[in-house]
Enzyme design. Structure first.
Site, PDB file in Angstrom:
ATOM      1  N   HIS A 174      -4.260   0.825  -5.498  1.00 33.55           N
ATOM      2  CA  HIS A 174      -4.733  -0.524  -5.827  1.00 33.55           C
ATOM      3  C   HIS A 174      -5.798  -0.958  -4.824  1.00 33.55           C
ATOM      4  O   HIS A 174      -5.680  -0.726  -3.623  1.00 33.55           O
ATOM      5  CB  HIS A 174      -3.567  -1.519  -5.869  1.00 33.55           C
ATOM      6  CG  HIS A 174      -2.885  -1.756  -4.557  1.00 33.55           C
ATOM      7  ND1 HIS A 174      -3.291  -2.736  -3.670  1.00 33.55           N
ATOM      8  CD2 HIS A 174      -1.815  -1.148  -3.984  1.00 33.55           C
ATOM      9  CE1 HIS A 174      -2.499  -2.728  -2.615  1.00 33.55           C
ATOM     10  NE2 HIS A 174      -1.599  -1.775  -2.773  1.00 33.55           N
ATOM     11  N   ASP A 186      -3.100  -0.465   3.175  1.00 30.13           N
ATOM     12  CA  ASP A 186      -2.502  -1.070   1.988  1.00 30.13           C
ATOM     13  C   ASP A 186      -3.585  -1.756   1.160  1.00 30.13           C
ATOM     14  O   ASP A 186      -3.730  -2.963   1.223  1.00 30.13           O
ATOM     15  CB  ASP A 186      -1.425  -2.067   2.401  1.00 30.13           C
ATOM     16  CG  ASP A 186      -0.687  -2.649   1.213  1.00 30.13           C
ATOM     17  OD1 ASP A 186      -0.684  -2.002   0.147  1.00 30.13           O
ATOM     18  OD2 ASP A 186      -0.118  -3.754   1.331  1.00 30.13           O
ATOM     19  N   GLU A 220      -2.001  -5.488  -7.572  1.00 27.94           N
ATOM     20  CA  GLU A 220      -0.678  -4.968  -7.188  1.00 27.94           C
ATOM     21  C   GLU A 220       0.056  -5.917  -6.261  1.00 27.94           C
ATOM     22  O   GLU A 220       1.271  -6.095  -6.369  1.00 27.94           O
ATOM     23  CB  GLU A 220      -0.844  -3.602  -6.512  1.00 27.94           C
ATOM     24  CG  GLU A 220       0.458  -2.866  -6.220  1.00 27.94           C
ATOM     25  CD  GLU A 220       1.054  -3.186  -4.859  1.00 27.94           C
ATOM     26  OE1 GLU A 220       2.176  -2.729  -4.590  1.00 27.94           O
ATOM     27  OE2 GLU A 220       0.409  -3.892  -4.054  1.00 27.94           O
ATOM     28  N   GLU A 221      -0.670  -6.537  -5.335  1.00 26.35           N
ATOM     29  CA  GLU A 221      -0.015  -7.311  -4.283  1.00 26.35           C
ATOM     30  C   GLU A 221       0.735  -8.531  -4.808  1.00 26.35           C
ATOM     31  O   GLU A 221       1.723  -8.954  -4.215  1.00 26.35           O
ATOM     32  CB  GLU A 221      -1.056  -7.760  -3.244  1.00 26.35           C
ATOM     33  CG  GLU A 221      -1.674  -6.630  -2.445  1.00 26.35           C
ATOM     34  CD  GLU A 221      -0.678  -5.956  -1.505  1.00 26.35           C
ATOM     35  OE1 GLU A 221       0.471  -6.415  -1.427  1.00 26.35           O
ATOM     36  OE2 GLU A 221      -1.056  -4.972  -0.857  1.00 26.35           O
ATOM     37  N   GLU A 246       0.228   4.605  -1.658  1.00 25.95           N
ATOM     38  CA  GLU A 246       0.532   3.252  -1.197  1.00 25.95           C
ATOM     39  C   GLU A 246       0.437   3.163   0.322  1.00 25.95           C
ATOM     40  O   GLU A 246       0.178   4.147   1.004  1.00 25.95           O
ATOM     41  CB  GLU A 246       1.934   2.827  -1.656  1.00 25.95           C
ATOM     42  CG  GLU A 246       1.922   1.825  -2.790  1.00 25.95           C
ATOM     43  CD  GLU A 246       1.356   0.474  -2.381  1.00 25.95           C
ATOM     44  OE1 GLU A 246       1.058   0.256  -1.195  1.00 25.95           O
ATOM     45  OE2 GLU A 246       1.182  -0.385  -3.263  1.00 25.95           O
ATOM     46  N   HIS A 319       0.281  -6.177   6.099  1.00 24.61           N
ATOM     47  CA  HIS A 319      -0.075  -7.488   5.554  1.00 24.61           C
ATOM     48  C   HIS A 319      -0.610  -8.446   6.627  1.00 24.61           C
ATOM     49  O   HIS A 319      -0.476  -9.664   6.497  1.00 24.61           O
ATOM     50  CB  HIS A 319       1.119  -8.131   4.833  1.00 24.61           C
ATOM     51  CG  HIS A 319       1.359  -7.544   3.482  1.00 24.61           C
ATOM     52  ND1 HIS A 319       2.318  -8.045   2.608  1.00 24.61           N
ATOM     53  CD2 HIS A 319       0.791  -6.495   2.838  1.00 24.61           C
ATOM     54  CE1 HIS A 319       2.321  -7.315   1.502  1.00 24.61           C
ATOM     55  NE2 HIS A 319       1.400  -6.371   1.628  1.00 24.61           N
TER      56      HIS A 319
END
Length: 992
Positions: A174, A186, A220-221, A246, A319
């Site tokens: 993604h 990510d 995706e997130e 991922e 994140h």
């Protein structure tokens, strides 16, 4: 007199004898060597190859530059930067395709910029709770590389067209990031790996046999939206297997996170540096891992069979703004890329039919049915994979054969009168005279030591949880060092004390017997879970038990080298009588201290042996043979063995300390065989599982999860890791245990008093700002763990002089604190005007109720956003989005109703048209989830909120409250998003 004659117990140095120096040295070297290899596997990433050594069609320099460009800014779905990334990806894909088209022998490539697909679906409900509905519009990019054996027709261009032949392979990543992270791992590394896969498989000579689909999915997130809406594209019917790339960490090695079955996992063996364990997949099955990836959509919804590969550590950067190119490296990128190339190449080259047979579920692709598997890497260089059913069969077999072999061996020992285990004494014929064998010494030593050495680390786990629960967040190896060092020291101390007071040559045999019993029970439990629940995480217990069984069997076989108990007893009795007669003729009777070393205080011989009676006038002229493991002969009751003084010295030199005198014929080298049978395999498998578990979970405290489970894992795995030392540890010299005692004291003090966070291992605090558009008020909320959340808020200037309102957070020990913050400036008059519009203009909405029915149409639009949502005080029964597709595989509603509808558009400032209907249920006033008082409405009314989201954090000053928190928060704090939006603005509504 020679030195040997002067000291009969002097023995020549034997570098492999079961004596303190060899045992300490060899055992330490073996453990250190294997432990270091395990640690290196986890901590050191294999180096990336040079340009000359890279596979044909791969350009790592280009890949790294792509990653740097991709991570120049935050690019969540609801940001302008996300559109820039989308356009850049199309440009890069087209450039690579053009290069391949100019070369001879390249495959056909088709690029789909999917700006048509949309879907309405839900999260499926949790227990009896209302569900969350979602409407999402695709901006996925899909690249199809036609395989040499694929259908040559463009079947996707036909109405209801379906592919012919074998299914293709999907590789997914993604390209959206979270609003607070740059997305290097990510999922930037996954995205640039897809670009390199495109280059690799379009290079001459690398053409795939089966079709390859590269999915650059967006969204995706926020809810795995991109993968779900991919189900509406024609290519979703073509692919049968998949590889999902991922990132849940910020570098290191890419780990095989989970797999659908054994058959597809075997292709992962093609990876140059495999890394991973089935343990992670079982963590999802057991609910220990709450986050999800696109894997659940590809497998659970579409029925594809495949693999989930992800970075897993450190989660403190996940994140956050440290998920950037600066905090990772090209070696990690190469590790993921090499895994992707090896696995994908195996899948697209497969000619079998395992993934093309019919399935029982007609709603899923015909990818066949796989079998549950077990898999793990060995030092990141080899990869083992086999069926769970195979392990179950082997486990059951070993559970039966292991005890049976030891039982038969014990019977054979008893038949040959050499079963010294559990033997206290030996009677001489039918007479009342008995000779002590001291065979019970050491029987209960091991369970006591094992219990104490397990309880103490568990006690330390409780202590850390109470005093400094988050120290493992930044100091995982300090915790490991504390647990391991105290285990070894306590085990050594107890074993040495026991050996001092009650020395026993059977210590090893008894230790292995107890470890055999414990691991047998462990294997029973693991086998039951594998058979009934499909849980394979206990796979290491099979290998553990198998090694323990072999080591235990060696100890039992050693006993065949001993003299027969009856023979030993007769010789001991005769010698005792002769010495008693000789002693009684003396004028003075010696004290116990004056007795020879082989005579016990009660007159019984301590070193009884067929070969040790002193010569007398009646002694035979022929000296008998020694009884050894290799040369043993049985004789009648009157057969007597005699030794010279030199033989007597050899015999005494073979007895260690004050152990039983019959033990002198035991082999002195078999302990090394036992060590090598058991220790390496235990360290490799148990060490791997323990490190994977604690590495993945060491930083869960910032998510509100109790860290006690991490400390408990360290304690229990310390016992599993060093239990193979128990048979030998009483032979250790004091040097290593004393050193480890100092290590324990130092690490204990550190773990109790050290601050748990650092700039390299930051504590995550979650941010959101909420604006009430009805009265213009706003509140900034931070969610985290106490007391560190309060420390962070106290450092924020805008919070000074205010009393933060703190409530229980959404999960575990998390606390949410709010205060009136700096107003956001997320909407402007126009791109060239810095003047901010009034908050009341940010959202436009209109509600029209159908006359006489509990139905209404809600139109909603937000300025400078493409994400809004509707929240209802009471769930609606059904809803419909104008122009949306629905898919029965992804139900959009349920019996529990829908409490929230999330709306995502590929178009900025889109107007959504939502039709809702609700049941005539009374509404009682109370407290809503966000603490606001519910409105007391009649049964035919519907109330709630219209909310829009803003997530673009690339320009300073747009969200001043977030800028302020980042600027003034302590250096050991990382700011992450609390929800889909960084800013959420809302209007209340009532439909009457």
């Amino acid at each position: 007199m020679s030195p040997a004659m002067a000291n009969p117990r002097v023995r020549k140095f034997n570098p492999i004898a079961f004596t303190p120096l060899p045992v300490t040295f060899i055992t330490t070297i073996v453990y250190l060597a294997v432990l270091i290899l395990v640690l290196v596997t986890y901590l050191v990433v294999p180096p990336a190859p040079t340009l000359e050594m890279s596979p044909k069609g791969v350009n790592l320099t280009e890949a790294w530059r792509d990653l740097q460009h991709l991570t120049e800014g935050f690019h969540p779905y609801n940001s302008r930067r996300n559109d820039d990334v989308h356009a850049w990806l199309l440009h890069r894909i087209e450039a690579i395709v053009r290069e391949s088209a100019s070369a001879d022998g390249g495959p056909e490539v088709f690029v789909f910029d999917d700006n048509l697909s949309n879907l309405t679906y839900s999260n499926g409900g949790v227990s009896k709770s209302p569900i969350v509905g979602v409407y999402f519009e695709s901006t996925n990019i899909i690249v199809y590389i036609r395989g040499s054996e694929d259908d040559p027709q463009n079947w996707w261009e036909w109405s209801n067209g379906k592919p012919k032949g074998k299914g293709g392979v999907l590789v997914n990543a993604h390209y959206d990031s979270v609003s607070t992270g740059y997305g290097a791992t990510d999922d930037g590394m996954g995205v640039v790996s897809l670009l390199q896969l495109l280059r690799y498989f379009t290079t001459a000579g690398n053409k795939p046999r089966k079709g390859l689909v590269l999915l650059f999915n967006n969204g995706e997130e926020d809810y795995l939206n991109g993968a779900r809406v991919y189900s509406q594209h024609a290519m979703s019917n073509f692919t049968h297997t998949f590889l999902n790339l991922e990132g849940a960490g910020a570098g290191g090695r890419a780990c095989l996170f989970r797999s659908t079955d054994t058959e597809v996992t075997r292709f992962y063996k093609n990876a140059k540096h495999p890394f991973g364990s089935v343990l992670a997949g079982d963590g999802f099955k057991l609910g220990l891992i709450r986050s999800q990836t696109d894997y659940v959509v590809f497998n659970g919804v579409l029925g594809l069979r495949g693999l989930d590969v992800s970075f897993i550590a450190p989660r403190s950067r996940y994140h956050t703004d440290q998920d950037d190119a600066r905090h990772t490296n090209v070696d990690s990128l190469w590790h993921m890329l090499s895994v992707a190339i090896g696995t994908t190449e195996g899948l697209v080259s497969y000619t079998g039919t395992d993934f093309d047979s019919k399935t029982t579920d007609q709603d899923k692709v015909n990818s066949g049915d796989g079998t549950l598997g077990i898999w793990f890497d060995i030092f990141g260089s080899a990869f083992a994979v086999f069926r769970l059913h195979t392990l179950f069969a082997l486990s059951v077999t070993l559970l039966v054969i292991g005890p049976l072999v030891l039982f038969i061996t014990s019977i054979a020992l008893s038949k040959t009168d050499r079963m010294y285990l559990f033997s206290m004494s030996k009677s001489l014929g039918g007479a009342s005279e008995t000779v002590s064998l001291r065979g019970l010494r050491g029987l209960f030593r091991t369970p006591i030591i094992l219990t104490v050495t397990t309880v103490i680390p568990i006690g330390l786990a409780y202590l850390l949880e109470k005093i400094n629960p988050y120290i493992v967040h930044s100091s995982q190896f300090a915790v490991w060092s504390m647990m391991l060092s105290v285990w070894i020291f306590v085990a050594w101390f107890l074993a040495r004390v026991a050996d001092f007071f009650r020395p026993s040559a059977l210590h090893r045999a008894y230790s292995y017997t107890w470890i055999f019993i414990v691991t047998w029970i462990m294997l029973v439990i693991s086998t039951v879970y594998a058979n009934q629940k499909g849980i394979a995480a206990g796979y290491f217990t099979f290998f553990y038990f198998a090694a323990v069984f072999l080591a235990t069997w060696v100890s039992y076989l050693e006993l065949f080298s001993l003299p027969r108990k009856g023979y030993y007893a007769r010789q001991a009795s005769r010698r005792q009588k002769r010495r008693s007669s000789s002693l009684s003729s003396r004028l003075l009777t010696p004290s116990a201290d004056e007795l020879p070393s082989d005579i016990g205080p009660n007159g019984a011989e301590n070193v009884g042996d067929p070969d040790e009676t002193d010569p007398t006038e009646s002694t035979s002229l022929l000296r008998g043979q020694r009884t050894t493991f290799a040369n043993y002969r049985t004789g009648g009751d009157d057969w007597v063995t005699e030794y010279t003084a030199e033989d007597e010295h050899v015999r005494e030199a073979s007895i260690f300390g004050h152990e039983q005198s019959w033990s002198w014929t035991l082999p002195r080298w078999t302990w090394i065989l036992q060590l090598l049978l058991l220790a390496p395999i235990v360290i490799i498998l148990v060490g791997q599982v323990g490190l994977l578990l604690t590495t993945a979970m060491s930083q869960i405290g910032s998510d509100g999860v109790s860290t006690f489970i991490v400390y408990l894992a360290c304690a229990l795995f310390s016992t599993l890791l060093f239990a193979p030392l128990l048979p030998f540890i009483h032979r250790f010299t004091y040097h290593v245990p004393t050193f480890l005692l100092l290590i324990f004291i130092g690490t204990l003090i550190y773990n109790l008093v050290a601050f748990p966070f650092s700039p390299a291992n930051r504590l995550k605090i979650f941010f959101i700002q909420e604006v009430n558009l009805d009265d213009g008020t706003n509140k900034v909320s931070l969610t985290g763990i106490q007391p560190y959340l309060t420390d962070t808020i106290n450092a924020i200037p805008s919070a000074a002089g205010q009393t933060a309102n703190c409530t229980q957070g959404p999960f575990g020990s998390l606390v949410r604190c709010s205060w009136s913050g700096l107003p956001p400036r997320v909407v402007k008059e126009d791109p060239g005007n810095d003047q901010t519009m009034g908050p009341y203009t940010w959202i436009s909405y209109n509600i029209t109720r159908t006359v006489g029915k509990n139905e209404a149409r809600i139109k909603v639009s937000g300025r400078n956003t493409r994400a809004c949502k509707l929240k209802f005080d009471n769930p609606v029964a059904d809803y419909r989005i104008s122009g949306s597709a629905v898919d029965h595989r992804l139900p959009h509603t349920s019996r529990q109703g829908v409490a929230e509808i999330r709306l995502w558009s590929r178009t900025w400032e889109n107007t959504w048209v939502v039709d809702v209907d609700w049941h005539s249920n009374p509404v009682n006033p109370g407290e809503s989830k966000d603490g606001d008082e519910k409105q007391d409405v009649s049964k035919n009314e519907l109330s709630g909120k219209v909310i829009c989201l803003w997530s673009d954090n690339n320009e300073s000053g747009v969200i001043p409250a977030l800028d302020e928190v980042r600027l003034y928060a302590p250096a050991w704090v990382a700011i992450s998003k609390s929800a889909d939006g960084l800013v959420e603005a809302s209007h209340d509504f009532i439909i009457q």
